[in-house]
Design a protein around this motif. Structure first.
Motif, PDB file in Angstrom:
ATOM      1  N   GLU A  12     -58.880  10.131  42.954  1.00  0.00           N
ATOM      2  CA  GLU A  12     -58.210  10.153  41.653  1.00  0.00           C
ATOM      3  C   GLU A  12     -58.057   8.748  41.074  1.00  0.00           C
ATOM      4  OE1 GLU A  12     -57.005  12.578  39.499  1.00  0.00           O
ATOM      5  OE2 GLU A  12     -58.364  13.776  40.735  1.00  0.00           O
ATOM      6  N   ILE A  13     -57.715   7.795  41.955  1.00  0.00           N
ATOM      7  CA  ILE A  13     -57.546   6.397  41.511  1.00  0.00           C
ATOM      8  C   ILE A  13     -58.863   5.849  40.967  1.00  0.00           C
ATOM      9  CG2 ILE A  13     -57.100   4.031  42.292  1.00  0.00           C
ATOM     10  CD1 ILE A  13     -55.027   5.311  44.259  1.00  0.00           C
ATOM     11  N   LEU A  14     -59.961   6.085  41.721  1.00  0.00           N
ATOM     12  CA  LEU A  14     -61.281   5.610  41.273  1.00  0.00           C
ATOM     13  C   LEU A  14     -61.691   6.263  39.952  1.00  0.00           C
ATOM     14  CD1 LEU A  14     -63.218   5.542  44.678  1.00  0.00           C
ATOM     15  CD2 LEU A  14     -62.489   3.573  43.315  1.00  0.00           C
ATOM     16  N   LYS A  15     -61.382   7.555  39.827  1.00  0.00           N
ATOM     17  CA  LYS A  15     -61.697   8.285  38.599  1.00  0.00           C
ATOM     18  C   LYS A  15     -60.959   7.677  37.405  1.00  0.00           C
ATOM     19  CE  LYS A  15     -61.243  12.876  36.535  1.00  0.00           C
ATOM     20  NZ  LYS A  15     -60.706  14.245  36.721  1.00  0.00           N
ATOM     21  N   LYS A  16     -59.658   7.401  37.599  1.00  0.00           N
ATOM     22  CA  LYS A  16     -58.852   6.825  36.519  1.00  0.00           C
ATOM     23  C   LYS A  16     -59.317   5.411  36.167  1.00  0.00           C
ATOM     24  CE  LYS A  16     -56.042  10.250  35.800  1.00  0.00           C
ATOM     25  NZ  LYS A  16     -56.101  10.982  34.513  1.00  0.00           N
ATOM     26  N   ILE A  17     -59.749   4.667  37.186  1.00  0.00           N
ATOM     27  CA  ILE A  17     -60.257   3.302  36.935  1.00  0.00           C
ATOM     28  C   ILE A  17     -61.523   3.384  36.081  1.00  0.00           C
ATOM     29  CG2 ILE A  17     -61.365   1.305  38.031  1.00  0.00           C
ATOM     30  CD1 ILE A  17     -59.365   1.642  40.347  1.00  0.00           C
ATOM     31  N   ARG A  18     -62.438   4.324  36.436  1.00  0.00           N
ATOM     32  CA  ARG A  18     -63.673   4.471  35.667  1.00  0.00           C
ATOM     33  C   ARG A  18     -63.379   4.888  34.225  1.00  0.00           C
ATOM     34  NH1 ARG A  18     -65.839   6.551  40.568  1.00  0.00           N
ATOM     35  NH2 ARG A  18     -65.257   8.692  39.943  1.00  0.00           N
ATOM     36  N   GLU A  19     -62.424   5.812  34.064  1.00  0.00           N
ATOM     37  CA  GLU A  19     -62.050   6.247  32.719  1.00  0.00           C
ATOM     38  C   GLU A  19     -61.461   5.099  31.904  1.00  0.00           C
ATOM     39  OE1 GLU A  19     -59.434   9.574  32.990  1.00  0.00           O
ATOM     40  OE2 GLU A  19     -60.968  10.936  33.764  1.00  0.00           O
ATOM     41  N   ALA A  20     -60.657   4.269  32.572  1.00  0.00           N
ATOM     42  CA  ALA A  20     -60.048   3.111  31.904  1.00  0.00           C
ATOM     43  C   ALA A  20     -61.121   2.100  31.507  1.00  0.00           C
ATOM     44  CB  ALA A  20     -59.015   2.459  32.811  1.00  0.00           C
ATOM     45  N   GLU A  21     -62.114   1.921  32.388  1.00  0.00           N
ATOM     46  CA  GLU A  21     -63.208   0.982  32.098  1.00  0.00           C
ATOM     47  C   GLU A  21     -64.024   1.468  30.891  1.00  0.00           C
ATOM     48  OE1 GLU A  21     -65.230   0.915  35.826  1.00  0.00           O
ATOM     49  OE2 GLU A  21     -64.161  -0.855  36.559  1.00  0.00           O
ATOM     50  N   LYS A  22     -64.298   2.783  30.860  1.00  0.00           N
ATOM     51  CA  LYS A  22     -65.074   3.345  29.746  1.00  0.00           C
ATOM     52  C   LYS A  22     -64.279   3.287  28.446  1.00  0.00           C
ATOM     53  CE  LYS A  22     -68.665   4.164  32.150  1.00  0.00           C
ATOM     54  NZ  LYS A  22     -69.845   3.284  31.945  1.00  0.00           N
ATOM     55  N   GLU A  23     -62.972   3.487  28.529  1.00  0.00           N
ATOM     56  CA  GLU A  23     -62.118   3.389  27.347  1.00  0.00           C
ATOM     57  C   GLU A  23     -62.138   1.967  26.800  1.00  0.00           C
ATOM     58  OE1 GLU A  23     -59.679   4.663  24.347  1.00  0.00           O
ATOM     59  OE2 GLU A  23     -60.516   5.950  25.926  1.00  0.00           O
ATOM     60  N   LYS A  24     -62.059   0.991  27.726  1.00  0.00           N
ATOM     61  CA  LYS A  24     -62.099  -0.420  27.330  1.00  0.00           C
ATOM     62  C   LYS A  24     -63.454  -0.756  26.702  1.00  0.00           C
ATOM     63  CE  LYS A  24     -61.749  -5.102  29.217  1.00  0.00           C
ATOM     64  NZ  LYS A  24     -61.697  -5.920  30.444  1.00  0.00           N
ATOM     65  N   GLU A  25     -64.511  -0.246  27.323  1.00  0.00           N
ATOM     66  CA  GLU A  25     -65.867  -0.486  26.820  1.00  0.00           C
ATOM     67  C   GLU A  25     -66.039   0.107  25.426  1.00  0.00           C
ATOM     68  OE1 GLU A  25     -69.899  -0.504  29.250  1.00  0.00           O
ATOM     69  OE2 GLU A  25     -69.267   1.544  28.837  1.00  0.00           O
ATOM     70  N   TYR A  26     -65.537   1.323  25.247  1.00  0.00           N
ATOM     71  CA  TYR A  26     -65.621   1.992  23.947  1.00  0.00           C
ATOM     72  C   TYR A  26     -64.881   1.196  22.867  1.00  0.00           C
ATOM     73  CZ  TYR A  26     -64.770   5.418  20.265  1.00  0.00           C
ATOM     74  OH  TYR A  26     -64.693   6.048  19.046  1.00  0.00           O
ATOM     75  N   ASN A  27     -63.656   0.779  23.183  1.00  0.00           N
ATOM     76  CA  ASN A  27     -62.854   0.013  22.216  1.00  0.00           C
ATOM     77  C   ASN A  27     -63.509  -1.311  21.844  1.00  0.00           C
ATOM     78  OD1 ASN A  27     -60.809   1.935  22.023  1.00  0.00           O
ATOM     79  ND2 ASN A  27     -59.716   1.109  23.808  1.00  0.00           N
ATOM     80  N   GLU A  28     -64.202  -1.903  22.830  1.00  0.00           N
ATOM     81  CA  GLU A  28     -64.865  -3.188  22.576  1.00  0.00           C
ATOM     82  C   GLU A  28     -66.089  -3.009  21.677  1.00  0.00           C
ATOM     83  OE1 GLU A  28     -67.123  -6.733  25.080  1.00  0.00           O
ATOM     84  OE2 GLU A  28     -65.580  -5.538  26.078  1.00  0.00           O
ATOM     85  N   PHE A  29     -66.864  -1.936  21.909  1.00  0.00           N
ATOM     86  CA  PHE A  29     -68.129  -1.764  21.189  1.00  0.00           C
ATOM     87  C   PHE A  29     -68.005  -0.992  19.878  1.00  0.00           C
ATOM     88  CE2 PHE A  29     -70.228  -3.398  24.896  1.00  0.00           C
ATOM     89  CZ  PHE A  29     -71.422  -3.924  24.398  1.00  0.00           C
ATOM     90  N   LYS A  30     -66.938  -0.232  19.693  1.00  0.00           N
ATOM     91  CA  LYS A  30     -66.830   0.517  18.442  1.00  0.00           C
ATOM     92  C   LYS A  30     -66.711  -0.433  17.247  1.00  0.00           C
ATOM     93  CE  LYS A  30     -61.801   1.293  18.379  1.00  0.00           C
ATOM     94  NZ  LYS A  30     -60.740   2.321  18.405  1.00  0.00           N
ATOM     95  N   ASN A  31     -66.220  -1.647  17.501  1.00  0.00           N
ATOM     96  CA  ASN A  31     -66.138  -2.647  16.431  1.00  0.00           C
ATOM     97  C   ASN A  31     -67.450  -3.400  16.236  1.00  0.00           C
ATOM     98  OD1 ASN A  31     -63.369  -2.117  15.985  1.00  0.00           O
ATOM     99  ND2 ASN A  31     -62.806  -3.433  17.712  1.00  0.00           N
ATOM    100  N   LYS A  32     -68.405  -3.146  17.144  1.00  0.00           N
ATOM    101  CA  LYS A  32     -69.705  -3.821  17.039  1.00  0.00           C
ATOM    102  C   LYS A  32     -70.777  -2.930  16.422  1.00  0.00           C
ATOM    103  CE  LYS A  32     -68.990  -7.047  20.874  1.00  0.00           C
ATOM    104  NZ  LYS A  32     -69.476  -7.520  22.182  1.00  0.00           N
ATOM    105  N   VAL A  33     -70.410  -1.685  16.075  1.00  0.00           N
ATOM    106  CA  VAL A  33     -71.364  -0.800  15.404  1.00  0.00           C
ATOM    107  C   VAL A  33     -71.808  -1.473  14.100  1.00  0.00           C
ATOM    108  CG1 VAL A  33     -71.674   1.423  14.260  1.00  0.00           C
ATOM    109  CG2 VAL A  33     -70.440   1.302  16.416  1.00  0.00           C
ATOM    110  N   SER A  34     -73.109  -1.414  13.811  1.00  0.00           N
ATOM    111  CA  SER A  34     -73.716  -2.034  12.626  1.00  0.00           C
ATOM    112  C   SER A  34     -73.834  -3.554  12.752  1.00  0.00           C
ATOM    113  CB  SER A  34     -72.955  -1.688  11.338  1.00  0.00           C
ATOM    114  OG  SER A  34     -72.888  -0.285  11.183  1.00  0.00           O
ATOM    115  N   SER A  35     -73.774  -4.070  13.972  1.00  0.00           N
ATOM    116  CA  SER A  35     -73.997  -5.506  14.184  1.00  0.00           C
ATOM    117  C   SER A  35     -75.120  -5.695  15.191  1.00  0.00           C
ATOM    118  CB  SER A  35     -72.715  -6.181  14.681  1.00  0.00           C
ATOM    119  OG  SER A  35     -72.374  -5.704  15.973  1.00  0.00           O
ATOM    120  N   VAL A  36     -75.578  -6.939  15.326  1.00  0.00           N
ATOM    121  CA  VAL A  36     -76.659  -7.250  16.266  1.00  0.00           C
ATOM    122  C   VAL A  36     -76.071  -7.863  17.531  1.00  0.00           C
ATOM    123  CG1 VAL A  36     -78.677  -8.732  16.664  1.00  0.00           C
ATOM    124  CG2 VAL A  36     -78.420  -7.532  14.490  1.00  0.00           C
ATOM    125  N   VAL A  37     -76.539  -7.371  18.679  1.00  0.00           N
ATOM    126  CA  VAL A  37     -76.098  -7.910  19.968  1.00  0.00           C
ATOM    127  C   VAL A  37     -77.313  -8.441  20.730  1.00  0.00           C
ATOM    128  CG1 VAL A  37     -74.067  -6.433  20.175  1.00  0.00           C
ATOM    129  CG2 VAL A  37     -76.271  -5.622  21.049  1.00  0.00           C
TER     130      VAL A  37
END
Length: 281
Positions: free
Chosen positions: A6-31
């Motif tokens: 459960e801990i590993l699952k929650k960590i992965r979900e938290a990582e994906k949430e962080k990743e999503y929040n970071e990249f949703k502001n990069k939509v329509s930009s060049v990386v």
């Protein structure tokens, strides 16, 4: 074991949430990233420690990348469910070219020059409409740079894609003539009723106006947003003479006027009796 899972699952979900929040502001930009894996249908690109996906259909035709190659791409979309965060990249999107131009051309980055439209045949040819509020500015020269110094890095990044930078105009006829570059246009006829656009070109300019496999005319039509009919000067003259003759004969026969009057009416642009009936005194 259950707690650990459960801990590993929650960590992965938290990582994906962080990743999503970071990249949703990069939509329509060049990386910029590095090729991490290659599959049959896509490439996995590492962007600042995050895995992103570049599908083969979003690659410029013919381009190949190897593991550890550096790559630039446009962030097309970012989506997330509980298990994963999907970051899609593209190198064929029109806005990828727009963002590259913004990076390489200070006048666009500063807002002095605006991009008004883009049409691409990725890897082969692109047309870009540019505009500046300063009517006296050489807007095309500003974007291309001395000896192509500003546009060349973009062409190189796009694997040799030829880029026509075109000055935007409020005058639609002038705009149509501009977008058909490199062909020289003799005349543009716009039907106010139907919106049809006929473009008259010299016979020797016909192949340039159409382009290889119709590429030039297709890209020009995309920029204008309307179908363009290419007609040679000879064809235009023949059509006009035929129209004039038919209208003259119609008036002579139906209105019972002599030849001079019939031809005079036709020369003034009347084609039907209804048009004459509706005309003011």
């Amino acid at each position: 074991q259950i707690a650990k899972s459960e801990i590993l699952k929650k960590i992965r979900e938290a990582e994906k949430e962080k990743e999503y929040n970071e990249f949703k502001n990069k939509v329509s930009s060049v990386v910029v990233g590095v090729v991490k894996k290659k599959g049959l249908k896509n490439i996995v690109v590492d962007v600042a420690g995050h895995e992103t996906l570049l599908k083969n259909e979003y690659l410029i035709p013919g381009e190949q990348f190897r593991i550890n190659d550096k790559i630039k791409a446009y962030v097309l979309d970012v989506s997330k469910d509980k298990a994963d965060c999907l970051i899609l990249l593209s190198r064929i999107h029109n806005q990828f070219l727009a963002e590259l131009m913004k990076q390489e051309i200070p006048e666009i980055y500063d807002g002095f020059v605006e991009i008004r439209g883009i049409a691409r045949d990725p890897g082969s040819k692109a047309k870009v409409l540019v505009y500046s509020k300063d009517n006296f500015a050489d807007v095309v020269g500003l974007c291309v740079g001395p000896k192509g110094s500003k546009i060349q890095p973009i062409i190189t990044e796009l694997k040799g894609e030829k880029i026509d930078v075109i000055k935007w105009s409020e005058n639609q006829a002038e705009l149509v003539a501009n977008v058909l570059t490199p062909a020289r246009v003799s005349k543009v006829i716009i039907d106010d009723n139907t919106g049809d656009i006929d473009v008259i070109v010299p016979q020797k300019e016909l192949s340039l106006a159409i382009g290889r496999s119709g590429q030039n005319i297709k890209l020009a039509a995309k920029l204008i947003g309307k179908k363009l009919n290419i007609i040679t000067e000879e064809e235009d003259n023949q059509a006009r003479n035929s129209k004039f003759k038919n209208a003259s004969e119609l008036f002579i026969h139906e209105l019972d006027v002599d030849e001079v009057i019939g031809q005079l009416l036709a020369s003034y642009g009347y084609n039907t009796i209804r048009e004459i009936a509706k005309a003011s005194v």
